[in-house]
Structure formats: C-alpha cells, structure tokens
Design an enzyme around this catalytic site. Structure first.
Site, PDB file in Angstrom:
ATOM      1  N   ASP A 112       4.447  -2.557   3.932  1.00  0.00           N
ATOM      2  CA  ASP A 112       4.262  -3.985   3.727  1.00  0.00           C
ATOM      3  C   ASP A 112       4.870  -4.336   2.374  1.00  0.00           C
ATOM      4  O   ASP A 112       4.359  -3.916   1.344  1.00  0.00           O
ATOM      5  CB  ASP A 112       2.753  -4.281   3.744  1.00  0.00           C
ATOM      6  CG  ASP A 112       2.440  -5.714   3.388  1.00  0.00           C
ATOM      7  OD1 ASP A 112       3.379  -6.502   3.141  1.00  0.00           O
ATOM      8  OD2 ASP A 112       1.249  -6.065   3.341  1.00  0.00           O
TER       9      ASP A 112
ATOM     10  N   ASP B 267       5.819  -7.263  -0.180  1.00  0.00           N
ATOM     11  CA  ASP B 267       5.531  -8.657  -0.452  1.00  0.00           C
ATOM     12  C   ASP B 267       6.063  -8.998  -1.836  1.00  0.00           C
ATOM     13  O   ASP B 267       6.002  -8.178  -2.746  1.00  0.00           O
ATOM     14  CB  ASP B 267       4.007  -8.867  -0.410  1.00  0.00           C
ATOM     15  CG  ASP B 267       3.665 -10.330  -0.293  1.00  0.00           C
ATOM     16  OD1 ASP B 267       3.278 -10.746   0.810  1.00  0.00           O
ATOM     17  OD2 ASP B 267       3.794 -11.052  -1.302  1.00  0.00           O
TER      18      ASP B 267
ATOM     19  N   ASP C 291      -6.952  -1.955  -3.679  1.00  0.00           N
ATOM     20  CA  ASP C 291      -5.948  -1.283  -4.498  1.00  0.00           C
ATOM     21  C   ASP C 291      -5.323  -0.120  -3.750  1.00  0.00           C
ATOM     22  O   ASP C 291      -4.783   0.795  -4.346  1.00  0.00           O
ATOM     23  CB  ASP C 291      -6.536  -0.752  -5.822  1.00  0.00           C
ATOM     24  CG  ASP C 291      -6.990  -1.892  -6.689  1.00  0.00           C
ATOM     25  OD1 ASP C 291      -6.451  -3.000  -6.506  1.00  0.00           O
ATOM     26  OD2 ASP C 291      -7.878  -1.688  -7.517  1.00  0.00           O
TER      27      ASP C 291
END
Lengths: 418, 394
Positions: free
Chosen positions: A116, A118, A321
């Site tokens: 992922d 971003d 986290d």
C-alpha cells in the site's frame, strides 16, 4: 448476508436522523452511480470478508461495519444498493467462514501479499500539492514494482494486480499461490527487504587498506570498496546507488554540491572539495564502476547512507504502526468502488496502463454532464479531468457533478441551497 | 565409504530407513539379543547426552561395520526411549541434539550428500548459483518458512536473484539443521507415550531415571528465580521498550502492555511496577496507576499475560534487529528470560558475552542475593543512575 451485527445494532439505536446536507448529497450521487456501476464481486468472493463505512445517522464517527460475508451475488448487490456504502473494503485474506466475528472462528486460509503506497508516507508530502503527491507516489510505486517485485522477487505481471486507490496512492496485490500462506513474520521480512531495514549491517561499502613497495619505501593506500552495479539484489542496488549519488553531486553547481556534502558529520569544506575534484575526473568514475574509490570513512558514510536511501521504497504503515503488508487480516478498498473522500474510482491497472495513467483524469467516474450547485465557505481551487476549478468564497456555482462531488467530499465546498 | 557408514551418520536418509526395515534386526533381537547390547547402550547415551545438552561431543568414528550398524540401530531405539519417557522438555532437547549432530557431520560432506539429506527433508532447492560459493538456492518464500529466527538470517541480508536466495554450503547445512529440529520435535510430539510394552520392560530403569531427571530440570527451569527481577536477563524487546521509555520515545500501546504484563508475571504487583517505572522521566504515577492496575487484574476482570513473540512482531514491538541467538530458540519473551537465567546459573555466556563475563555475572548475583533486604533497590539502580547524571550535566 450470513451474519450482520450491524443491522441488529442499528435497530437498537434511537431513530435515525436525516443526514446533514453534504452527506445526503454524496449518498444520493453514489447511489445513482452504483445503480449502473455496481463493483464486480471480487474473485473468491464467498471466502472474503467485507467491510463498509456507512453514513452517520447520529453524531460521532460513521459506523464501520466489518465481518460481512455474502453467500450469493444477489445478497451482495442488495446490501450494496440498499445501504450504499460511503467507503467499501474487502479482505485480502480468504477465510473458511468470513462472516464470523472472531478471527479464530473465521478459519484463515491465506492472504494476498499487498503493498500500500500512499502519498502520506512520502518524506516531503506535506509541501506538495495533490497533483504533485500523486505524481511522486507513482514514481515510488514504479520503483517497488520494477526494482523489487518484478526484479529481486522475480514475480511476473500475471502474479499481481494493481489498483489506484481512489485517494492518494496505489495498491499492489500479489496473488500467486506461493505467497498466500506466508505468515506475518515472513511478510515483515519482505517489508524490511523493500524498505532496506538492516541493509546497513551488511557492510556493503567498506574501506580496504593496500600496502605496496615503492623502491625502499613502504606505501599504504586506502580504497573505498563497494559492490559492482550489476550484482543482484541489494549488493547491486547499493553499487548503482553509489554511482547515482556520485553523478548527482558531480552535476550539481559547485557550491550546492559542497553544501550537500558538508551536511554529513566529518565532512568539512576541504574534504568535500577534494571529493568533488576527484569525481569530476571521468577516469575516476570509470574506476568506480569497478567498485573502487579512494575516499575516507566520512565519505564512505555519506555514500552508503545516500545509496541505500535511493534504493528503498517508502512503504505505508497502518494504524498500529504496522506496515499494511505484514497484516494478514487487512481490509483494503474494493476495486471499482468510489473513494468516499474524492469520488475517484478504485481503478484496476495493468503495468502498461500504469505508465500513462493520470488519476485525476482516468479515475474520474462520476458524470461530467449534469451540473450541481456548490458553495465553498472559504474558497479554493482544484484540478479534475483537465479542468481547473476555482471556487470563489461564499459564492454558489454550478460545476459538473464529478467536480462537485470531489469538492464536497474533500470538504472544500457544501451543496448550495436552491 | 560404505553404505552403512553413511546410514550410521544419517539415519534419516530413506535408504537408511529401508535398510533398517529389510536388512536390520527385528525389534525383538534389538531389545534382547546380547549382540545388540552395544546399540542399547548407545541409545541410552544419545538420550542422556541430549538431556544434558552435551553437544561438545565429537562426531563418532567407526572402526568396523559392526560399529556402524550399532550406531545406526541406536537411532530408532533412542527415539523410542524419548517417546517412552514422554516429557516435552526431553523431546525438545533430543531434537536439538540430533539436529546439531546432523549439521556437524554434514558440514564436512560433499555437496551431493548435503543434497541427499536436504531432499529427505523435502526442502525444495536448486543447485548451481550465481557464483561457485553460493550453490544452494531456494525460492524466498521457502527460505522464509525455514530460516532460523535470527538476525543473520533476515531476508535483507541476502541478495535475491529472481526470487531465489542462494546460500553457501555451511548456511544451507544450518537450514537443514533447523528443518530437522522442527520435524523431529513434531514427530516425537506425535509419538509421545506410544511404545511397545517389551520396550518398556527392557529400558525400565533408563526410562525411570530419565523421567526423574527431566522433571527435576523442568521444575528448576520453571522456578528459576522469578521472584527477583534481573534486568540484565530481560529479552531484547523488553529492554528496548524500557530504554525507549527512559529516552522519552513514545511507546506504542502494545509495548506498554507487554512491559507491564511481563513484570507482573515475574511476580511484581501494581505498586512494584509503579516503583519500577518511577525513574522514568515524564512518568505520571496517578495516570499510570489505573492502567497498570487494570492490566494486572486489580480493578479489572482479567489478568493478562504478556504477548508472545508472534504478536510482538505483528505489532512491531519486537526489535527484529536486536534479536539474538536465544530469541531463535524461544517463542515467548518469558521463555527468553527463563532461559537467560538458566544460562547465568550455569555460567554459560549470553549472546555477545565472553566466558569471563558470564562467571562475573554469576558472582555478582551471588553477592546480591546474600543481601536480600536491598533487593528492591537493586532493581532500580542501573536505570535511575544514567538519567540522574544526564540531568545533573544540564
């Protein structure tokens, strides 16, 4: 639907209040869109868990309902159209009974390996515009794909599928059988590989002392050694990184290059200038291709830090986290659904398509035909589908629906009263 | 080298198993015939030395085919003996000892023998790497499934070539050892207690004595002084969290939870834990009291136990970079502590310590425990000091 705590919960709550106008507008637009563009149920559909963010009917955060599972495509379509999710997610994991609420009862069967990326995770995202963030994250995504997934890890294009997230990032799902059973620890190892965590312990750059005789005198020279750029894995990556850094500082204006070098502990102006002098000699760079350089430990540190930094991918981390990749129970945006904060579509992409993909044009899914009136309390501007929209403060304006939704969803504007 | 010599060293090879089935002695003979008395002795010796962790033992040298046969048949006998004793600790130690024996022997063998053994363990590998040294290759997913849980084995330490990790022979042998250890432990676990009656009769006294000794060790191991807290022996994860707390680093919830439950399991009550934390800068006792009391069960319905290594890793609380060789043998931070104390007891150096360090550490404890009234203070001292100094320096 096999289980649904949400419906039951909803019934126990006080009677629903009407949605505030921006939410009501967004829900209406989404419903109209999904009428003709229901996201196709993903593969292994009956083994996936779904999670939807619905509309807040009372004050507080919107309800996020997980542990949804559908037995038939009709069930899925009915729920989707009846409740019109604001955001739609599905699990990258497959389960025996995806609708169970407790993880132990779900019966984990395996999970895709996901990455992922971003814009949030980029080191200097805050200083960029939305367009710049999208461009920067795409470069990072390319690096992940070309250098690591297709390169070191040896996956083929058929082993993975890519999506634009509808927001500020890209997702890659590796779906080949060999990765499905990897546990969280193994996935974390993959994350560490891609982010270069622990590479510095490898001493890929080191100093070698050579002694030789010059007539009656014993001579000693120190050489910086680093891996040849054509080696596999991190060795070659660090080798290429060193050359890249050297070429980069060599081509900078002199003063700027000195500034850049002297940021490092132990490199003063004299050392920096000596280094720059040396690397401006083409023969030196030629020798460096063979993994040789005559430099001291401070320059060594500079080179290794910068070389590794160039090689790593800035991977995103989730709420705990924990990198998303290491989470084997993760929910991720449903392809073809619309991102509730932009109205952009979660678009599936091939590698070829990725090259020319411009999210602000190609992921626009809502109609450009009908216009909706919006008003921006503070004024603002954005770009969508090649048009620049400037919303004057407090002045209602009719703009195409896709732009209006984008403005409302990103809280730049609210629907204007008629 | 004759076939029997090979089988004696590697009884796991399919050919060795075949030989035992077709050419080897029947169980009856093995258990009663005086010809096999030597094999029965060797079986007892194998199990005893495993329990005592006597892994200094040199690999056997065989002078005759008879000795080779004795060594070979002692392996199934030893396994039966472990199953008869039916103690998890013994099974684990036997698996460790046998797998270490295997890798010691295998290190001296040519590549073909290593390959043959690796195939026995169903390790999917290829030969012929990018250079001469790195000759054994695995797909990285297969590597991750088998690699020991140690820093040196992190994936980032290897250069991936089209999805494959290429290992030098020694490393590949170490990987075989790890696979054999896990496999043998699983097999032994499945067979615990399942032994023919005649076997029990023949090995009666060995079974009884081994069981007694294992139980004694297990009890000792368990008790190993949880009463007094020895910070030096804390696992790297707990040490990291404590250091971070002292350095004002924000600790994730899972980290705080881990520390509190860890200390609680060592026998500290909420007050003790509060005192333990009181040297931490920015520490607010009143705010923390509720949290700590909740976790330790006072004022809450549940008493929590510390998370295992898997959970710690999932939540990113395990400092993967700081894992040491003890970490690779355990799956729970408490097990680390238990083992570290056990090692101290026996002057075995901790990872990164010399033998002299270990001896000194033990002496230090002996001196401390003689002065039990000051016990509470010794817990805090090493932490409180450097902080105080730093403040004084400002």
């Amino acid at each position: 639907m096999t289980t649904n705590g949400a419906t039951r919960q909803d019934e126990a709550r006080p009677p629903p209040q009407p949605l505030p106008p921006p939410l009501a507008y967004m829900r209406r637009v989404l419903r109209d869109h999904y009428q003709d563009h229901l996201p196709a149920p993903p593969d292994r559909f009956g083994r996936r868990e779904f999670g939807f963010i619905f509309w807040p009917r009372q004050p507080g955060p919107p309800p996020f309902v997980r542990h949804l599972a559908f037995r038939t495509r009709d069930d899925y379509a009915r729920t989707f159209m009846r409740r019109v999710p604001w955001h739609a997610y599905y699990s990258t994991a497959y389960y025996q009974s995806p609708g169970e609420r407790r993880m132990v009862d779900k019966g984990w069967l395996g999970a895709e390996l996901i990455f992922d990326l971003d814009a949030d995770h980029l080191p200097d995202a805050k200083a960029m515009t939305f367009e710049e963030q999208l461009a920067a994250v795409k470069i990072e995504f390319r690096k992940l794909l070309d250098e690591f997934l297709l390169g070191d890890f040896g996956f083929g294009e058929d082993d993975m599928y890519l999506t634009f997230s509808g927001g500020r990032g890209y997702h890659c799902h590796v779906t080949t059988d060999s990765v499905l059973g990897l546990d969280s620890r193994a996935r974390r190892e993959i994350v560490d590989y891609v982010t270069g965590k622990g590479v510095h312990d490898r001493r890929l750059i080191w100093t070698e002392t050579r002694r030789w005789r010059d007539g009656a005198y014993e001579q000693e020279t120190r050489h910086l050694r680093f891996p040849k750029p054509d080696l596999p894995g991190w060795s070659g990556r660090v080798g290429r990184g060193v050359l890249g850094v050297v070429e980069e500082v060599r081509d900078l204006p002199w003063d700027e290059a000195v500034r850049r070098l002297t940021q490092y502990d132990g490199i003063g102006p004299a050392k920096a200038e000596a280094f720059l002098d040396k690397v401006r000699d083409p023969r030196v760079v030629e020798r460096m291709r063979e993994g040789w350089a005559d430099q001291g430990p401070a320059v060594e540190r500079f080179l290794s830090r910068e070389a590794v930094q160039r090689g790593v991918v800035a991977l995103g981390e989730g709420e705990t986290d924990e990198p998303v990749t290491a989470d084997v129970k993760r929910l991720i945006r449903l392809p073809d659904s619309l991102h509730g904060k932009t109205g952009l579509r979660v678009v599936r992409l091939t590698l070829d398509e990725l090259a020319d993909f411009d999210p602000l044009v190609d992921a626009v899914a809502l109609p450009m035909g009908p216009e909706d009136r919006v008003v921006s309390p503070k004024g603002g501007s954005f770009t969508l589908a090649g048009e620049r929209y400037v919303l004057p403060e407090g002045e209602p304006m009719a703009i195409p629906r896709a732009a209006a939704f984008f403005a409302v969803a990103s809280r730049l504007a609210v629907p204007a009263e008629r | 080298m004759g076939a029997l010599a090979l089988y004696a060293k590697y009884p796991v090879l399919p050919d060795a198993r075949d030989w035992l089935r077709t050419e080897g002695p029947k169980l009856d003979a093995l258990l009663t015939d005086f010809l096999y008395a030597q094999a029965r002795d060797r079986a007892r010796e194998r199990v005893w030395s495993a329990l005592r962790r006597n892994d200094e033992e040199d690999p056997p040298v065989f002078l005759s085919e008879v000795e080779e046969e004795m060594e070979l048949v002692s392996h199934p006998l030893a396994r039966m003996l472990v199953a008869a004793v039916d103690e998890a600790l013994l099974a684990r130690r036997f698996a460790v000892a046998e797998s270490k024996r295997l890798s010691k022997l295998l290190e001296r063998e040519p590549g073909e023998t290593v390959s043959a053994v690796a195939r026995t363990f169903d390790i999917p590998f290829a030969r012929g790497g990018p250079d001469e040294e790195h000759d054994f290759g695995l797909h990285f997913t297969e590597y991750l499934a088998r690699a020991p849980n140690e820093k040196a084995w992190k994936l980032v330490k290897r250069d991936l070539v089209k999805g494959h990790v290429w290992l030098a022979k020694d490393d590949f042998v170490r990987l075989c050892e790890e696979v054999y250890k896990r496999r043998l432990e699983d097999e032994l676990q499945d067979r615990q207690g399942q032994v023919p009656t005649v076997f029990r009769e023949v090995f009666q006294s060995a079974i009884t004595r081994l069981k007694q000794e294992t139980e004694r060790l297990a009890a000792e191991y368990k008790e190993a002084g949880f009463a007094e807290v020895d910070q030096e022996r804390f696992p790297p994860c707990i040490r990291r969290i404590l250091t971070d707390m002292h350095n004002h680093v924000n600790i994730p919830h899972m980290g705080r939870f881990a520390v509190v439950t860890f200390l609680h399991t060592l026998g500290m009550d909420a007050d003790g834990i509060l005192r333990f934390f009181s040297s931490v800068p920015d520490f607010d006792p009143e705010k923390s009291r509720y949290q700590i009391e909740h976790i330790t069960g006072k004022g809450g319905p549940t008493e929590y136990t510390p998370p295992g290594c898997g959970t710690m890793q999932t939540y990113g609380v395990c400092p993967l970079e700081e894992r040491d060789t003890i970490c690779s043998d355990i799956k729970h931070p408490l097990a680390y502590y238990r083992k570290a104390l056990w090692m101290k007891e026996r002057n075995i150096p901790m990872p990164g310590e010399t033998k002299e360090d270990a001896a000194q550490a033990k002496e230090a404890t002996a001196a401390k425990s003689g002065d039990s009234a000051k016990k509470g203070e010794t817990d805090k001292k090493p932490k409180a000091k450097p902080v105080a100094n730093k403040e004084a320096a400002r």
